[in-house]
Design an enzyme around this catalytic site. Structure first.
Site, PDB file in Angstrom:
ATOM      1  N   PHE A   1      85.205 -64.136  41.944  1.00 50.31           N
ATOM      2  CA  PHE A   1      85.938 -64.739  40.486  1.00 50.31           C
ATOM      3  C   PHE A   1      85.107 -65.752  40.136  1.00 50.31           C
ATOM      4  O   PHE A   1      86.501 -66.409  39.308  1.00 50.31           O
ATOM      5  CB  PHE A   1      87.266 -64.136  39.864  1.00 50.31           C
ATOM      6  CG  PHE A   1      87.163 -63.788  38.011  1.00 50.31           C
ATOM      7  CD1 PHE A   1      86.409 -62.657  38.377  1.00 50.31           C
ATOM      8  CD2 PHE A   1      87.834 -64.104  37.999  1.00 50.31           C
ATOM      9  CE1 PHE A   1      85.832 -62.945  36.180  1.00 50.31           C
ATOM     10  CE2 PHE A   1      88.258 -64.610  36.049  1.00 50.31           C
ATOM     11  CZ  PHE A   1      86.832 -63.069  35.424  1.00 50.31           C
TER      12      PHE A   1
ATOM     13  N   GLY B   1      81.673 -68.566  39.092  1.00 53.39           N
ATOM     14  CA  GLY B   1      81.079 -68.801  37.457  1.00 53.39           C
ATOM     15  C   GLY B   1      80.306 -67.508  37.903  1.00 53.39           C
ATOM     16  O   GLY B   1      80.403 -66.926  36.324  1.00 53.39           O
TER      17      GLY B   1
ATOM     18  N   LYS C   1      65.248 -64.713  51.495  1.00 52.69           N
ATOM     19  CA  LYS C   1      64.884 -63.598  50.009  1.00 52.69           C
ATOM     20  C   LYS C   1      63.494 -63.948  50.824  1.00 52.69           C
ATOM     21  O   LYS C   1      63.174 -62.918  49.850  1.00 52.69           O
ATOM     22  CB  LYS C   1      64.627 -65.032  48.730  1.00 52.69           C
ATOM     23  CG  LYS C   1      65.915 -65.519  48.238  1.00 52.69           C
ATOM     24  CD  LYS C   1      65.289 -66.754  47.660  1.00 52.69           C
ATOM     25  CE  LYS C   1      67.027 -67.024  47.101  1.00 52.69           C
ATOM     26  NZ  LYS C   1      66.724 -68.259  45.999  1.00 52.69           N
TER      27      LYS C   1
END
Length: 351
Positions: free
Chosen positions: A10, A12, A229
């Site tokens: 929890f 940003g 990625k």
């Protein structure tokens, strides 16, 4: 139907999604029929709280903004505190897990275990965590499919810019021959600043001051972030199970002003690119600084912006650019997945 949500992590990004759900509540109900209820939050540093009848989002956000522990949540007789992350996933009435813990791209943990626990219970997961997708995509996707769960991870490549959703949906029917992209905003910002005259160290310092670079920028400047990625794109879009070690990787630490100016004198721009290419011998991927011709759309990408270019056999080159980071943008990527999950469930109910 109301989606019961548990946040695992929890920070940003998770708070960003919760704010969006609060601010856009009426719009989401009207346009998507999306009703949400937060029933649990578990965070390694902040503690945990669970109430099967629902938690007060404003109270959760207030405690987070004041850096107060979740133990101080003013609950009811049904409120439970102290569950760990796996108990929160397995033992609560949440049906959607928002997994936004710290990314460990070497082991993928604890996020892999979180995803596995959710899917084994038939619970869906949306995440911005690169680790599970880069390291255990096939295993986890098969487990999700087997148990009828949804797995969304749009934010793992370009934050709120739909680098995965676009080819998966809008470009269906094409064979994508190559994907090339500027997938790390920190390094692109640094190279842009170096073109303006800053040294490597000066550009890195400025990137840290602007919040684009971490205190330890190794993952960015050595190209590791872009490499993971690239692995995700290879697995998800190309359908090939590459691993990080399959992707040749060179970062920007050896780039100097002289090299940048040399590229400019040749009518080119030097950028750190990730490239995934279909060849006769299979799919190959690499991350490295590359001199890009001025007519290459990636050459004009400035600052902390990310961009991706899909080479399609039917549609031709498709170029997508946008923010690759930011709490609101990354929170939005989770909303993209949440909406898609609910649309998929609605489609199943209609059949």
């Amino acid at each position: 139907m109301t989606v019961k949500i548990a946040f695992v992590g929890f920070g940003g990004v998770g708070q960003g999604l919760l704010r969006i759900l609060q601010e856009r509540k009426e719009k989401l109900q009207k346009e998507e029929g999306l009703d949400t209820q937060v029933v649990a939050v578990s965070d390694l540093m902040k503690g945990s709280v669970y109430d099967p009848e629902g938690l007060d989002p404003e109270e959760l956000l207030r405690l987070a903004s004041e850096k107060r522990p979740l133990d101080e949540y003013n609950g009811r007789s049904t409120t439970v505190k102290g569950l760990d992350s796996l108990e929160t996933i397995r033992d609560t009435n949440a049906d959607m897990i928002v997994e936004v813990t710290f990314t460990d791209v070497k082991t993928g943990q604890p996020a892999i275990d979180h995803c596995r626990a959710a899917f084994e219970k038939g619970k869906s997961v949306i995440t911005t965590n690169k680790g599970p997708v880069a390291i255990a995509y096939q295993e986890l996707q098969e487990l999700a499919d087997k148990n009828g769960a949804f797995w969304g991870f749009e934010g793992t490549v370009m934050s709120g810019t739909p680098a995965l959703r676009l080819p998966q949906e809008t470009l269906r029917g094409n064979t994508i021959r190559e994907i090339s992209g500027i997938l790390n905003g920190t390094t692109n910002y640094m190279l842009t600043e170096m073109e303006k005259g800053l040294s490597y160290d000066g550009a890195l310092t400025k990137a840290k001051e602007q919040g684009f670079a971490e205190a330890d920028p190794t993952s960015d400047v050595e190209g590791y972030d872009a490499r993971y990625k690239a692995v995700i794109l290879a697995n998800v879009i190309m359908g090939v199970p590459l691993k990080a070690e399959d992707v040749a990787c060179t970062g920007i630490t050896e780039i100097t002003q002289e090299k940048l100016q040399e590229a400019i004198s040749e009518g080119k721009r030097l950028r750190l690119t990730a490239k995934i290419t279909r060849t006769e011998s299979g799919v190959k991927a690499a991350v490295s600084p590359e001199k890009l011709a001025q007519d290459n759309p990636l050459a004009g990408v400035q600052g902390a912006t990310n961009a991706i270019l899909y080479d399609c056999d039917l549609a031709g080159p498709i170029f997508l650019t946008g923010a690759g980071a930011g709490l609101t943008e990354t929170g939005f990527s989770l909303l993209i997945d949440l909406i898609h999950s609910e649309r998929r469930k609605a489609a199943v109910r209609q059949t």
